[in-house]
Design a protein around this motif. Structure first.
Motif, PDB file in Angstrom:
ATOM      1  N   LEU A  90       0.813  -1.125  -0.067  1.00 33.92           N
ATOM      2  CA  LEU A  90      -0.060   0.078   0.041  1.00 33.92           C
ATOM      3  C   LEU A  90       1.134   1.196   0.115  1.00 33.92           C
ATOM      4  CD1 LEU A  90      -2.703  -1.099   2.399  1.00 33.92           C
ATOM      5  CD2 LEU A  90      -2.752  -0.840  -0.211  1.00 33.92           C
ATOM      6  N   VAL A  91       2.280   1.227   0.513  1.00 30.42           N
ATOM      7  CA  VAL A  91       2.930   2.359   0.598  1.00 30.42           C
ATOM      8  C   VAL A  91       3.518   2.980  -0.676  1.00 30.42           C
ATOM      9  CG1 VAL A  91       5.336   1.343   0.721  1.00 30.42           C
ATOM     10  CG2 VAL A  91       4.671   3.475   2.054  1.00 30.42           C
ATOM     11  N   LEU A  92       3.462   2.095  -1.706  1.00 27.73           N
ATOM     12  CA  LEU A  92       3.873   2.513  -3.083  1.00 27.73           C
ATOM     13  C   LEU A  92       2.602   3.300  -3.749  1.00 27.73           C
ATOM     14  CD1 LEU A  92       5.846   2.535  -5.188  1.00 27.73           C
ATOM     15  CD2 LEU A  92       5.023   0.307  -6.207  1.00 27.73           C
ATOM     16  N   PRO A  93       1.460   2.822  -4.006  1.00 26.95           N
ATOM     17  CA  PRO A  93       0.514   3.701  -4.465  1.00 26.95           C
ATOM     18  C   PRO A  93       0.193   5.023  -3.405  1.00 26.95           C
ATOM     19  CG  PRO A  93      -0.466   1.563  -3.561  1.00 26.95           C
ATOM     20  CD  PRO A  93       0.860   1.675  -3.513  1.00 26.95           C
ATOM     21  N   ALA A  94       0.194   4.949  -2.102  1.00 29.94           N
ATOM     22  CA  ALA A  94       0.006   5.906  -1.418  1.00 29.94           C
ATOM     23  C   ALA A  94       1.082   7.168  -1.540  1.00 29.94           C
ATOM     24  CB  ALA A  94       0.057   5.649  -0.012  1.00 29.94           C
ATOM     25  N   TRP A  95       2.447   6.644  -1.674  1.00 31.11           N
ATOM     26  CA  TRP A  95       3.740   7.496  -1.979  1.00 31.11           C
ATOM     27  C   TRP A  95       3.375   8.015  -3.503  1.00 31.11           C
ATOM     28  CZ3 TRP A  95       7.205  10.292   0.112  1.00 31.11           C
ATOM     29  CH2 TRP A  95       8.314  10.617  -0.763  1.00 31.11           C
ATOM     30  N   GLY A  96       2.930   7.345  -4.216  1.00 32.48           N
ATOM     31  CA  GLY A  96       2.722   7.465  -5.673  1.00 32.48           C
ATOM     32  C   GLY A  96       1.593   8.808  -5.944  1.00 32.48           C
ATOM     33  N   ALA A  97       0.482   8.329  -5.148  1.00 30.40           N
ATOM     34  CA  ALA A  97      -0.636   9.625  -5.180  1.00 30.40           C
ATOM     35  C   ALA A  97       0.099  10.993  -4.621  1.00 30.40           C
ATOM     36  CB  ALA A  97      -1.790   9.041  -4.222  1.00 30.40           C
ATOM     37  N   ILE A  98       0.764  10.877  -3.600  1.00 26.25           N
ATOM     38  CA  ILE A  98       1.405  12.283  -3.334  1.00 26.25           C
ATOM     39  C   ILE A  98       2.236  12.724  -4.294  1.00 26.25           C
ATOM     40  CG2 ILE A  98       3.066  13.106  -1.578  1.00 26.25           C
ATOM     41  CD1 ILE A  98       2.229  11.258   0.447  1.00 26.25           C
ATOM     42  N   GLY A  99       3.015  11.890  -4.996  1.00 30.70           N
ATOM     43  CA  GLY A  99       3.916  12.414  -6.049  1.00 30.70           C
ATOM     44  C   GLY A  99       3.247  12.909  -7.273  1.00 30.70           C
ATOM     45  N   ILE A 100       1.960  12.522  -7.645  1.00 31.65           N
ATOM     46  CA  ILE A 100       1.157  12.664  -8.828  1.00 31.65           C
ATOM     47  C   ILE A 100       0.501  14.051  -8.435  1.00 31.65           C
ATOM     48  CG2 ILE A 100      -0.776  12.214  -9.873  1.00 31.65           C
ATOM     49  CD1 ILE A 100      -0.090   9.087  -9.862  1.00 31.65           C
ATOM     50  N   ALA A 101       0.081  14.350  -7.155  1.00 29.71           N
ATOM     51  CA  ALA A 101      -0.364  15.521  -6.872  1.00 29.71           C
ATOM     52  C   ALA A 101       0.555  16.549  -6.827  1.00 29.71           C
ATOM     53  CB  ALA A 101      -0.987  15.349  -5.271  1.00 29.71           C
ATOM     54  N   ILE A 102       1.860  16.274  -6.448  1.00 26.53           N
ATOM     55  CA  ILE A 102       2.852  17.296  -6.645  1.00 26.53           C
ATOM     56  C   ILE A 102       3.057  17.500  -8.011  1.00 26.53           C
ATOM     57  CG2 ILE A 102       5.420  17.776  -6.170  1.00 26.53           C
ATOM     58  CD1 ILE A 102       5.074  16.047  -3.541  1.00 26.53           C
ATOM     59  N   TYR A 103       2.997  16.424  -8.884  1.00 18.89           N
ATOM     60  CA  TYR A 103       3.322  16.835 -10.429  1.00 18.89           C
ATOM     61  C   TYR A 103       2.525  17.703 -10.971  1.00 18.89           C
ATOM     62  CZ  TYR A 103       3.796  16.017 -15.270  1.00 18.89           C
ATOM     63  OH  TYR A 103       4.024  15.847 -16.645  1.00 18.89           O
ATOM     64  N   PHE A 104       0.959  17.496 -10.760  1.00 17.45           N
ATOM     65  CA  PHE A 104       0.122  18.374 -11.524  1.00 17.45           C
ATOM     66  C   PHE A 104      -0.201  19.666 -10.770  1.00 17.45           C
ATOM     67  CE2 PHE A 104      -1.265  14.219 -12.889  1.00 17.45           C
ATOM     68  CZ  PHE A 104      -1.521  14.444 -14.380  1.00 17.45           C
ATOM     69  N   LEU A 105       0.082  19.885  -9.378  1.00 19.73           N
ATOM     70  CA  LEU A 105      -0.105  21.033  -8.762  1.00 19.73           C
ATOM     71  C   LEU A 105       1.215  22.071  -8.935  1.00 19.73           C
ATOM     72  CD1 LEU A 105      -1.613  20.120  -5.521  1.00 19.73           C
ATOM     73  CD2 LEU A 105      -2.572  21.043  -7.429  1.00 19.73           C
ATOM     74  N   TYR A 106       2.606  21.460  -9.289  1.00 16.36           N
ATOM     75  CA  TYR A 106       3.948  22.273  -9.426  1.00 16.36           C
ATOM     76  C   TYR A 106       4.631  21.765 -10.492  1.00 16.36           C
ATOM     77  CZ  TYR A 106       8.354  23.859  -8.022  1.00 16.36           C
ATOM     78  OH  TYR A 106       9.261  24.534  -7.970  1.00 16.36           O
ATOM     79  N   SER A 107       4.817  20.611 -10.521  1.00 17.09           N
ATOM     80  CA  SER A 107       6.017  19.976 -11.480  1.00 17.09           C
ATOM     81  C   SER A 107       5.639  20.515 -12.872  1.00 17.09           C
ATOM     82  CB  SER A 107       6.348  18.781 -11.193  1.00 17.09           C
ATOM     83  OG  SER A 107       6.714  18.486  -9.860  1.00 17.09           O
ATOM     84  N   ARG A 108       4.427  20.024 -13.276  1.00 15.61           N
ATOM     85  CA  ARG A 108       4.059  20.049 -14.714  1.00 15.61           C
ATOM     86  C   ARG A 108       4.301  21.386 -15.327  1.00 15.61           C
ATOM     87  NH1 ARG A 108       2.091  16.823 -18.519  1.00 15.61           N
ATOM     88  NH2 ARG A 108       0.718  17.557 -20.150  1.00 15.61           N
ATOM     89  N   ARG A 109       3.812  22.387 -14.699  1.00 18.03           N
ATOM     90  CA  ARG A 109       3.819  23.945 -15.193  1.00 18.03           C
ATOM     91  C   ARG A 109       5.109  24.309 -15.265  1.00 18.03           C
ATOM     92  NH1 ARG A 109       2.913  27.325 -10.668  1.00 18.03           N
ATOM     93  NH2 ARG A 109       2.093  26.431  -8.983  1.00 18.03           N
ATOM     94  N   ARG A 110       5.927  24.042 -14.214  1.00 11.44           N
ATOM     95  CA  ARG A 110       7.280  24.470 -14.308  1.00 11.44           C
ATOM     96  C   ARG A 110       8.260  23.708 -15.029  1.00 11.44           C
ATOM     97  NH1 ARG A 110       8.164  28.199  -9.903  1.00 11.44           N
ATOM     98  NH2 ARG A 110       6.188  28.644  -8.626  1.00 11.44           N
ATOM     99  N   SER A 111       8.117  22.557 -15.596  1.00 11.87           N
ATOM    100  CA  SER A 111       9.069  21.655 -16.117  1.00 11.87           C
ATOM    101  C   SER A 111       9.624  22.505 -17.549  1.00 11.87           C
ATOM    102  CB  SER A 111       8.270  20.571 -16.776  1.00 11.87           C
ATOM    103  OG  SER A 111       8.928  19.953 -17.847  1.00 11.87           O
ATOM    104  N   HIS A 112      11.167  22.199 -17.398  1.00  6.62           N
ATOM    105  CA  HIS A 112      11.643  23.017 -18.453  1.00  6.62           C
ATOM    106  C   HIS A 112      11.417  22.426 -20.043  1.00  6.62           C
ATOM    107  CE1 HIS A 112      15.102  24.105 -15.872  1.00  6.62           C
ATOM    108  NE2 HIS A 112      14.176  24.781 -15.285  1.00  6.62           N
TER     109      HIS A 112
END
Length: 527
Positions: free
Chosen positions: A477-499
């Motif tokens: 369970l820790v992998l999907p839970a950790w992954g969900a946190i990561g996906i949230a960060i990606y769409f809230l921050y990383s995707r729009r700041r990606s070089h």
């Protein structure tokens, strides 16, 4: 489109080609390098946890984990030789399946390296308190200072694993100021590890205490303990898979190997087979001398490794000397059969060798962070290099802090399972990458071209999934839970700041290394 951002492979390879590393390693040298990278943490630390899950079936567990590693290693070797730059599976994924999946791989590698460093720190603590303090100095560290509350499952006395916390912070400090390993020192540590384990095998197999009856029953918890239980030979294989982590370093040396088509598989498979046989012999020696049967619960199922119930059982006089109850299993075995001096030397070997493993893991973690930061997916301040120390001091400190906290409060078996979840996902994606690049870029130069890719890569996929579903449920369970946190960060921050999303490709081979910046169209075409 979610999967439209793929980093141009030409841009990545432009940096690698300028390195022009000399091909000097033979197949035998590569195999010896692999043995040095692989042997270490798992066999010193996880033997007790593996025995509690599988009993004598731990020997079968090593064979299962080794087989999965071989097929994964061949996939890793082709891509590593083809894309020999910093970033590991994260960079490979970025060049094949795109930014989003590459982000998930990088996020999983954070789970792998940081948690693995915590696990090694806890393992080091067991040898430090048991051998250095107790056996040599006669100091008994209070239980509340030598194990975290989760390590004892809430049993009385556990508060914090202070030695594990301190070693993690010490290594972090060394990395921040730029201290690195010497190749000669590392070679000495490898020799110490191999010599210590060879002595262990010789002494246990020739001991009068060795009795084949101690292998019966061979599979007290069966082959399959059930999905999510982490028990049985397969459940133990999912845990002691941790003992093989390090072979990817062999894969990344492919571009420095003479005749890689012949020598890379020889080095990879040779080192993995050697370590598998070595591990099986060590497990057989431990179990054949003092026994390795798990401590069973009232329902006939082994108590979970690292659980409150097991901790309470291990506190009872009849179980205190059991293999499954030791924090320094191999040294403990030798003491039990009358070789206390050699057992203490083995404990010293682990005490000396394991900090170098912590250093490598934290180093690898900071470099993944560094590359992701330079790609714009994490705050660029994380990739700031200290003007005097010439190291990414901010990300190194943050990584070390997380490692230290994990080491202070969690048990080694649980940490290894968490790390394995991230590792298995990264290896899964490397196998995907091999197949994607064979279809998308079939004519690209491959210094090592794996034969039978459409058999080996699917086997690697299946093997990774197979071990993953046989981890304990909390690690699953820790992998999907950790992954969900990561996906949230990606769409809230990383995707729009990606070089890459902003039309710039920036490839950094390593800290202080060469840098390539290529303007591209937002859809990913160069020019």
């Amino acid at each position: 489109m979610l999967f439209d951002r793929v980093k141009p492979l030409d841009a990545i390879l432009a940096t690698a080609e300028r390195k022009s590393l000399h091909r000097s390693l033979s197949g035998l040298q590569l195999m010896l390098f692999g043995i040095g990278c692989i042997i270490g943490t798992g066999i010193f630390v996880l033997t007790a946890a593996g025995a509690q899950k599988a009993g004598p079936g731990l020997m079968l567990a090593f064979a299962i984990a080794g087989a999965v590693c071989i097929v994964a290693a061949l996939c890793y070797a082709e891509v590593a030789a083809m894309i020999p730059v910093a970033g590991s599976a994260y960079t490979y994924s970025y060049a094949s399946v795109g930014e989003f999946l590459a982000w998930t791989v990088g996020w999983a590698l954070i789970l792998e390296y940081a948690v693995a460093a915590s696990a090694v720190s806890v393992g080091w603590s067991g040898y430090f308190t048991g051998t250095i303090l107790n056996e040599f100095l006669g100091i008994q560290l209070p239980a509340w200072l030598s194990a975290g509350p989760l390590a004892l499952g809430g049993a009385p006395g556990g508060l914090i694993n202070l030695p594990a916390l301190l070693i993690a912070m010490l290594i972090t400090g060394l990395l921040m100021i730029g201290t690195s390993e010497s190749a000669k020192v590392n070679a000495v540590l490898v020799a110490i590890k191999v010599t210590a384990l060879t002595a262990f095998v010789a002494l246990t197999f020739t001991s009068a205490e060795f009795d084949v009856d101690k292998f019966n029953p061979f599979l007290p918890a069966g082959v399959f303990g059930g999905i999510g239980t982490g028990l049985g030979a397969v459940g133990a294989a999912a845990t002691i898979f941790f003992a093989y982590v390090g072979f990817d370093a062999v894969s990344t040396a492919a571009e420095e190997t003479k005749n890689p088509q012949r020598n890379v598989p020889f080095g990879l498979i040779g080192s993995l087979l050697f370590c598998t046989v070595f591990y099986i012999l060590v497990a057989a020696g431990a179990i054949g001398t003092i026994g390795g049967q798990p401590i069973m619960g009232p329902n006939g199922i082994p108590f979970p490794a690292g659980s409150e119930e097991l901790a309470r059982q291990c506190a009872l006089p009849q179980y205190a000397a059991s293999l499954v109850c030791s924090d320094e299993a191999l040294a403990h075995v030798l003491r039990q059969i009358g070789w206390s001096g050699v057992g203490n030397m083995l404990g010293v070997a682990a005490f000396l060798a394991l900090p170098s493993v912590i250093l490598v893991l934290i180093f690898a973690q900071t470099r993944i962070f560094f590359v992701m930061s330079r790609d714009g997916l994490l705050p660029e301040r994380l990739s700031t290099v200290h003007p005097k120390w010439k190291t990414p001091h901010i990300v190194t400190f943050l990584t070390g802090l997380v490692v230290a906290v994990g080491a202070a409060f969690f048990p080694v078996g649980l940490l290894a399972d968490y790390a394995n979840a991230g590792t298995l996902y990264a290896f899964f994606m490397v196998a995907v990458t091999v197949m994607v690049l064979r279809v998308k870029d079939p004519h690209r130069k491959r210094p090592f071209r794996m034969a039978g890719v459409w058999i080996v890569a699917p086997l690697a996929l299946a093997g990774c999934v197979f071990l993953y579903v046989n981890l304990p449920i909390e690690a699953i369970l820790v992998l999907p839970a950790w992954g969900a946190i990561g996906i949230a960060i990606y769409f809230l921050y990383s995707r729009r700041r990606s070089h890459l999303g902003r039309g710039i490709v920036e490839v950094v081979d390593d800290i202080g290394g060469e840098e390539t910046m290529i303007p591209i169209h937002p859809e990913g075409r160069t020019g």
